[in-house]
Design an enzyme around this catalytic site. Structure first.
Site, PDB file in Angstrom:
ATOM      1  N   GLU A 261       0.898  -1.176   0.100  1.00  0.00           N
ATOM      2  CA  GLU A 261       0.041   0.001  -0.104  1.00  0.00           C
ATOM      3  C   GLU A 261       0.670   1.404   0.108  1.00  0.00           C
ATOM      4  O   GLU A 261       0.734   2.102   0.760  1.00  0.00           O
ATOM      5  CB  GLU A 261      -0.942  -0.054   1.267  1.00  0.00           C
ATOM      6  CG  GLU A 261      -2.135  -1.026   1.132  1.00  0.00           C
ATOM      7  CD  GLU A 261      -3.175  -0.882   2.034  1.00  0.00           C
ATOM      8  OE1 GLU A 261      -3.046  -0.301   3.043  1.00  0.00           O
ATOM      9  OE2 GLU A 261      -4.096  -1.747   1.958  1.00  0.00           O
TER      10      GLU A 261
ATOM     11  N   GLU B 201      -6.028  -8.062  -0.769  1.00  0.00           N
ATOM     12  CA  GLU B 201      -6.667  -7.895   0.525  1.00  0.00           C
ATOM     13  C   GLU B 201      -8.279  -7.522   0.332  1.00  0.00           C
ATOM     14  O   GLU B 201      -8.771  -6.705  -0.458  1.00  0.00           O
ATOM     15  CB  GLU B 201      -6.090  -6.621   1.407  1.00  0.00           C
ATOM     16  CG  GLU B 201      -4.753  -6.884   1.929  1.00  0.00           C
ATOM     17  CD  GLU B 201      -4.273  -5.813   2.834  1.00  0.00           C
ATOM     18  OE1 GLU B 201      -5.168  -4.897   3.270  1.00  0.00           O
ATOM     19  OE2 GLU B 201      -3.236  -5.703   2.932  1.00  0.00           O
TER      20      GLU B 201
END
Ligand SMILES: *[C@@H]1O[C@H](CO)[C@@H](O)[C@H](O)[C@H]1NC(C)=O
Ligand SMILES: *[C@@H]1O[C@H](CO)[C@@H](O)[C@H](O)[C@H]1NC(C)=O
Length: 323
Positions: free
Chosen positions: A149, A256
């Site tokens: 991320e 995710e």
């Protein structure tokens, strides 16, 4: 009418329950805490072999294992990693997973930062990846995830860091493994087609590059709320990414996702997984956030067997999409 035996076998071969290549979870615990290097058993811990084994026996074959870069390369991003106990413990769980026949995703869970600062040096990042990929270069069941991320970073820097990681990994001789590249804006699938389009320029000499995107289904897309926007939000938020992958001849993985234990989220996740499976020409798989021994029994997104809330609510749905 009873089908002749040969025809029935052929029919079942062409219509599998799921077309996904990978179904898994993130095994989150080694990246826990903020103390550096921190204390084993207090600040951080490592995934549990017995519960991983349970998930493997159910058909899960992808285990993404986050870790903190500062605990692996201590003091400097270019520091040696193999002499430390943190690396030994980490590689032990990675080897456990791959020896059991599943795939292990090596995930520096650092948001494009080291010691709180955005990583600016592509050369240093390449050295980190050379050091990390070298001990795993002969393990074909390892997958390298460049970083978790990236966010609030220069878009060209995100491209260049990813490219530096890819080049460094291939340079070690690790040529057969998949590499997962993540994007800026927390690698969100829902904004990919407006924010991360420059990443189309990434190149991989082994041609095994996969774009890893994340997608949560609550109102702000952060995964902090157990409430999903509506029952179709899974597909709605990912469809643009599917179209981007198809239009550019690329492949993706949903690294995710999660939803609360309620019927709206259940429908949204079912729709999401069905969409991924129906578009398995571009989506190779998905992994739930998160399993791990410290998630407890009161956190809604815990996928840790036997009593994590998401595990008890979603296991029978997820396993319908097992490879
Ligand atoms: C590694 O794991 C052992 C237990 O197997 C533990 O005693 C040790 O403190 C751990 N060290 C680190 C740095 O993770
Ligand atoms: C971009 O992706 C979003 C989210 O999936 C989607 O709603 C939108 O239609 C896409 N836009 C374009 C131009 O493809």
């Amino acid at each position: 009418m009873r089908l002749p035996l040969l025809l029935a076998a052929a029919a079942s071969a062409v219509a599998p329950a799921s077309a996904l290549q990978f179904l898994g979870v993130s095994e989150s615990v080694a990246e826990f805490g903020t103390a550096i290097p921190g204390t084993w058993g207090v600040d951080f811990y490592f995934p549990n072999e017995a519960t991983i084994s349970t998930l493997i026996s159910q058909g899960f074959n992808l285990f993404r294992v986050p870790f903190m870069m500062e605990r692996m390369a201590v003091g400097s991003i270019t520091a040696d990693i193999q002499s430390g106990a943190y690396f030994k413990n980490y590689s032990s769980i990675i080897n456990y997973i791959t020896n059991a026949g599943a795939y292990a995703v090596i995930d520096p869970h650092n948001y494009g930062r080291y010691d709180g600062n955005v990583i600016q040096s592509t050369s240093d990042f390449g050295t980190f990846w050379k050091n990390l990929a070298t001990p795993f270069k002969s393990n074909s069941k390892v997958i390298f995830d460049t970083n978790n991320e990236y966010h609030d970073m220069d878009q060209t820097l995100v491209l260049n860091l990813n490219q530096a990681a890819i080049n460094a990994i291939r340079g070690t001789g690790a040529t057969s493994q998949y590499i997962f590249a993540e994007g800026n804006f927390y690698t969100g699938a829902w904004t990919w087609n407006t924010t991360n389009t420059n990443l189309v320029a990434l190149t991989d000499s082994s041609n095994k590059l996969i774009y890893e995107m994340h997608q949560y289904l609550d109102s702000d897309g952060s995964g902090t709320s157990a409430t999903c926007v509506d029952s179709t939000i899974g597909v709605d938020r990912i469809i643009g990414a599917t179209e981007w992958l198809k239009a550019n001849g690329k492949k993706g993985v949903l690294g995710e996702f999660a939803g609360g234990p309620n019927s709206v989220c259940y429908s949204a996740i079912q729709g999401l997984l069905s969409h991924l499976s129906q578009n398995s020409d571009v989506w190779i798989g998905a992994s739930y956030w998160a399993a791990g021994p410290w998630w407890g029994t009161t956190t809604w997104s815990s996928f840790e067997p036997p009593s994590g809330i998401s595990y008890t609510y979603y296991d029978s749905l997820l396993t319908q999409y097992k490879p």
